[in-house]
Design an enzyme around this catalytic site. Structure first.
Site, short mmCIF file in Angstrom:
data_model
loop_
_atom_site.label_atom_id
_atom_site.label_comp_id
_atom_site.label_asym_id
_atom_site.label_seq_id
_atom_site.Cartn_x
_atom_site.Cartn_y
_atom_site.Cartn_z
N HIS B 78 0.85 -1.20 0.00
CA HIS B 78 0.00 0.00 0.00
C HIS B 78 0.89 1.25 0.00
CE1 HIS B 78 -2.78 3.12 1.31
NE2 HIS B 78 -2.08 3.28 2.42
N ASP B 107 7.62 22.15 -25.58
CA ASP B 107 7.53 20.79 -25.04
C ASP B 107 8.54 20.67 -23.91
OD1 ASP B 107 7.31 17.94 -24.71
OD2 ASP B 107 6.64 17.79 -26.77
N TRP B 143 7.50 -0.08 4.19
CA TRP B 143 8.06 0.58 3.00
C TRP B 143 9.52 0.96 3.20
CZ3 TRP B 143 9.04 5.94 1.35
CH2 TRP B 143 9.13 6.84 2.40
N SER B 170 13.07 6.18 -13.34
CA SER B 170 11.96 6.94 -13.95
C SER B 170 11.86 8.32 -13.30
CB SER B 170 10.67 6.15 -13.76
OG SER B 170 9.56 6.94 -14.01
N SER B 171 11.92 8.36 -11.97
CA SER B 171 11.81 9.65 -11.26
C SER B 171 12.98 10.56 -11.60
CB SER B 171 11.81 9.43 -9.75
OG SER B 171 10.78 8.60 -9.39
N HIS B 254 13.12 11.19 4.25
CA HIS B 254 12.54 12.43 4.73
C HIS B 254 12.33 13.44 3.62
CE1 HIS B 254 10.79 14.97 7.65
NE2 HIS B 254 11.45 15.96 7.08
N GLU B 256 11.83 12.71 0.68
CA GLU B 256 10.79 12.10 -0.15
C GLU B 256 9.40 12.63 0.24
OE1 GLU B 256 10.78 10.16 -2.77
OE2 GLU B 256 8.63 9.73 -2.76
N TYR B 258 8.81 15.57 1.27
CA TYR B 258 8.71 16.91 0.67
C TYR B 258 8.60 16.83 -0.84
CZ TYR B 258 9.40 18.52 5.30
OH TYR B 258 9.20 18.75 6.62
N SER B 269 -0.86 27.30 -4.44
CA SER B 269 -0.48 28.69 -4.70
C SER B 269 -1.00 29.19 -6.03
CB SER B 269 1.05 28.84 -4.68
OG SER B 269 1.55 28.41 -3.44
N HIS B 303 15.37 12.42 12.84
CA HIS B 303 14.24 12.45 13.77
C HIS B 303 13.36 11.21 13.61
CE1 HIS B 303 11.94 15.07 10.62
NE2 HIS B 303 11.60 13.82 10.46
N HIS B 304 13.61 10.43 12.55
CA HIS B 304 12.90 9.14 12.41
C HIS B 304 13.59 8.06 13.23
CE1 HIS B 304 10.33 10.40 8.96
NE2 HIS B 304 11.31 11.25 8.78
N THR B 329 7.24 26.89 6.58
CA THR B 329 5.91 26.34 6.32
C THR B 329 4.84 27.33 6.80
OG1 THR B 329 6.87 24.17 6.72
CG2 THR B 329 4.49 24.26 6.54
N LYS B 332 4.30 30.07 4.37
CA LYS B 332 3.43 29.67 3.25
C LYS B 332 1.97 29.71 3.67
CE LYS B 332 4.96 27.00 0.08
NZ LYS B 332 5.84 27.67 -0.87
N ARG B 451 1.52 0.38 15.38
CA ARG B 451 1.18 0.26 13.96
C ARG B 451 1.63 -1.11 13.45
NH1 ARG B 451 5.89 4.18 11.39
NH2 ARG B 451 4.87 3.68 9.43
#
Lengths: 160, 528
Positions: B78, B107, B143, B170-171, B254, B256, B258, B269, B303-304, B329, B332, B451
């Site tokens: 998932h 293009d 994951w 690809s990314s 991390h 990722e 963002y 925006s 922090h993870h 943040t 924004k 979890r």
């Protein structure tokens, strides 16, 4: 972009046409250097921690990025030089050096400007003579092409 | 005299090729954008179905539908499907469709590479899904693919890792294309500080991708060599360090987050000024805030990992650095609110989703601040509080931004207005159900429910039941979204070029016909 140079002889003129490029070669080099530095710090740091396998992936990615920039910058290096003299009209086209040269007799050359029937599509400006037609300034923005057309018309026909 | 005669039909509008091969070989940025977004929508439904398996099992205590191994495979897939198959490709699709149009380019800079970067995606995703049918099943280590757990799995490991590599390639190619396009193909007069914010946020996102993807690629390759070639990068018995994998993973993981949220900021925006009928408040501060968030995302990864053991100085540093992200943040969020302030606001579906984004993403941000505090994190770690936090950021955050973007640009893409009544129904059902789904999970986490477990103590039953009801309502509400899109593609009220009142002041895309011609900006517009 259109750069124009007036010749000392009457009725003569040179135009150098180049496409819009929002990044110069020098700026691209600085950008690539900055990215290389950041990637070297990251990959180097992890290599020092023992994860040296990050290094080849970083290197490969940087090379791909640099190659892509190079490809794109090359396509921006195209130039067209139109030289109008009393007797001839010459168009040179190429990347860095003239690769194609077209020459017309000035007395016979006609300038065609056709607007596109499709909104947002480019007009077409070309020299025509003896059944042959060469498009010019294809990479220019629409207002630039309009200015070029008007300038060429003035020199080629109004001064006759 | 050498001569070449250019034929006149070179300038005719070459429309799309006919048949299926149009989509296979296309190099047109709009076609590739459509392919990306269609794939993302399919994977959103697939990943969502996996989430419903998880929530069905968790509806009540005890084991009901699936065994624990399959449950963990579902949680892992998932996550991987939603991150790499749905959210990232959806934003890549938006980028493909909108960036060239927004900057006045004909293009993407490298159209053939663009085609390739899309077509790697479905094959990689099929490869990932195929692990479900392998001996030992799909990866079930979460994951994060943490060793040593992931190395104890069945035959899936090399396939899953190869799939992750392909998704990464690809990314990276998409990111490179976006960087080269935005830097080198802007129309005359469009300086960097005149670029639409959506383009800015994507450029910064692309730099994040460039920086972190090799780290992730290296990490998963080291997993492979540890498993099959006897290396000991992460094997403590051989002198390696499993915590090194955590550093590598979260150095990627991390930013990722963002990568999935910065383009959302760009979308919001664009939408809020349109429906507030005002220019965006503080454009340049928004650009600098986005860049600051991008930079800060690199220096907070540990922090993870508070619970794996860290020197006090490290804990303090990561606590303060993480909290610092709240500053840009906040800039924004306050700028979006200031844009709406005294604006002539209307509440069409894109604006509703944008406002829901601002409110609910801010809630997700606040719970993130709670977890930044290292001593407090010891309680939250690996509980449902974490699940609630990151889902608030990614569902009413990234996914709602994608909904908003779709409703905002759908009339431009298809040439037809979508069904506003169904759009609003989709919004209200989604917004109510997403809160029913994730809000109770905060309480579950604070009460100590871990979890990644298929069964739980009866004290957690009620909140879990609510959460599961919310999940099913949210899941089935998305069928309305699919129907609205199909309906708009098939026809309806004709969309004007501007679509939204006054929209032409907010971007070049609104000066084009709806839908735009197959080849757009074959001559660059001049930006004043």
């Amino acid at each position: 972009m259109i750069e124009s140079e007036r010749d000392a002889r009457p009725g003569s003129r040179t135009f150098v046409l180049s496409p819009n490029a929002s990044l110069s070669g020098r700026q691209a080099s600085y950008l690539m250097l900055g990215i290389a530095l950041a990637m070297a710090i990251i990959a180097g740091g992890f290599a020092l921690m023992g994860a040296w396998l990050v290094l080849p992936f970083s290197g490969a990615e940087w090379i791909l990025l640099a190659y892509c920039f190079k490809l794109r910058l090359r396509s921006c290096r195209i130039r067209e030089v139109i030289t109008i003299t009393e007797t001839s009209v010459q168009l040179e086209r190429g990347y860095g050096a003239p690769e194609q040269i077209y020459r017309f007799q000035r007395a016979w050359v006609a300038l065609d400007w056709a607007e596109s029937p499709i909104k947002g599509h480019p007009s077409r400006l070309s020299f025509r003579s003896h059944g042959k037609e060469i498009e010019i300034g294809r990479f220019l923005a629409e207002p630039e092409r309009a200015v070029l057309a008007s300038e060429l018309r003035k020199i080629l026909f109004d001064s006759k | 005299m050498s001569s070449a005669v250019a034929t006149h039909d070179e300038h005719h509008d070459h429309g799309p090729a006919k048949g299926i091969l149009r989509w296979v070989f296309t190099t047109n940025h709009k076609d590739i954008g459509t392919l990306y977004m269609t794939t993302a929508l399919i994977m959103f439904l697939v990943g969502g179905a996996m989430a419903l398996v998880i929530r069905a099992e968790l509806f009540a205590p005890g084991m009901q539908f699936v065994d624990p191994m399959f449950f963990n495979q579902m949680t892992t897939l998932h996550a991987l499907v939603m991150v790499f198959g749905a959210v990232m490709p959806a934003f890549a699709g938006l980028a493909n469709w909108m960036i060239p149009i927004m900057i006045g380019a004909p293009d993407m800079a490298l159209p053939r590479m663009n085609n390739w970067s899309f077509w790697l995606l479905p094959f990689a995703l099929i490869l990932l899904a195929s692990t479900l049918f392998m001996e030992g099943g799909a990866p079930a280590a979460g994951w994060t693919l943490y060793p040593p757990l992931v190395l104890q799995g069945g035959a899936h490991l090399p396939f899953a890792i190869f799939s992750v590599h392909l998704l990464g390639i690809s990314s990276i190619m998409a990111a490179i294309n976006i960087i080269v396009t935005a830097f080198n193909m802007r129309a005359p007069g469009m300086t960097l500080m005149k670029m639409p914010l959506f383009v800015w946020t994507w450029v910064i996102t692309a730099f994040l991708l460039i920086a972190v993807m090799p780290v992730f690629a290296g990490a998963v390759t080291m997993l492979l060599t540890d498993k099959f070639f006897g290396t000991s990068f992460f094997n403590a018995a051989g002198g390696g360090d499993p915590v090194l994998y955590q550093h590598l993973f979260w150095f990627f993981g991390h930013p990722e987050v963002y990568i999935m949220i910065l383009p959302s900021f760009g979308v919001i925006s664009m939408i809020i000024p349109t429906f507030s009928r005002k220019p965006l408040f503080g454009y340049s501060s928004m650009v600098y805030a986005t860049a600051s968030i991008g930079f800060l995302s690199f220096i907070v990864w540990a922090h993870h990992q508070y619970t794996v053991g860290m020197p006090l100085a490290g804990e303090l540093y990561f606590t303060y650095a993480t909290m610092l992200i709240a500053v840009p943040t906040g800039v924004k969020v306050f700028n979006w609110v200031s844009t709406m302030w005294k604006g002539a606001m209307t509440f069409e579906t894109p604006m509703l989703f944008a406002i829901a984004f601002v409110v609910l993403f801010t809630m997700g941000g606040f719970t993130g601040l709670m977890m930044a505090i290292s001593p407090a994190d010891l309680q939250y770690h690996d509980t449902y509080f974490i699940v609630a936090h990151f889902h608030y950021v990614l569902v009413p955050g990234a996914v709602f931004a994608l909904f908003a973007a779709t409703y905002y640009w759908l009339p431009k893409w298809t040439g037809y207005m979508y069904d506003e009544r169904l759009g609003k129904l989709h919004f209200w059902l989604s917004t109510i159900s997403v809160n029913l789904l994730f809000f109770p999970q905060h309480f579950l986490g604070l009460a100590g429910m871990p979890r990644r477990i298929p069964d739980y103590a009866t004290q957690f039953a009620e909140f879990n039941a609510w959460s599961s009801v919310g999940a099913f309502v949210f899941g089935f509400s998305q069928l309305i979204f699919v129907y609205v899109i199909i309906k708009a593609i098939r026809g309806g009220e004709k969309a004007t070029d501007e679509v939204w009142e006054g929209a032409h002041e907010h971007g070049l895309e609104w000066t084009l016909p709806s839908p735009p011609p197959y080849h757009t900006w074959t001559t660059a517009p001049e930006i004043k």
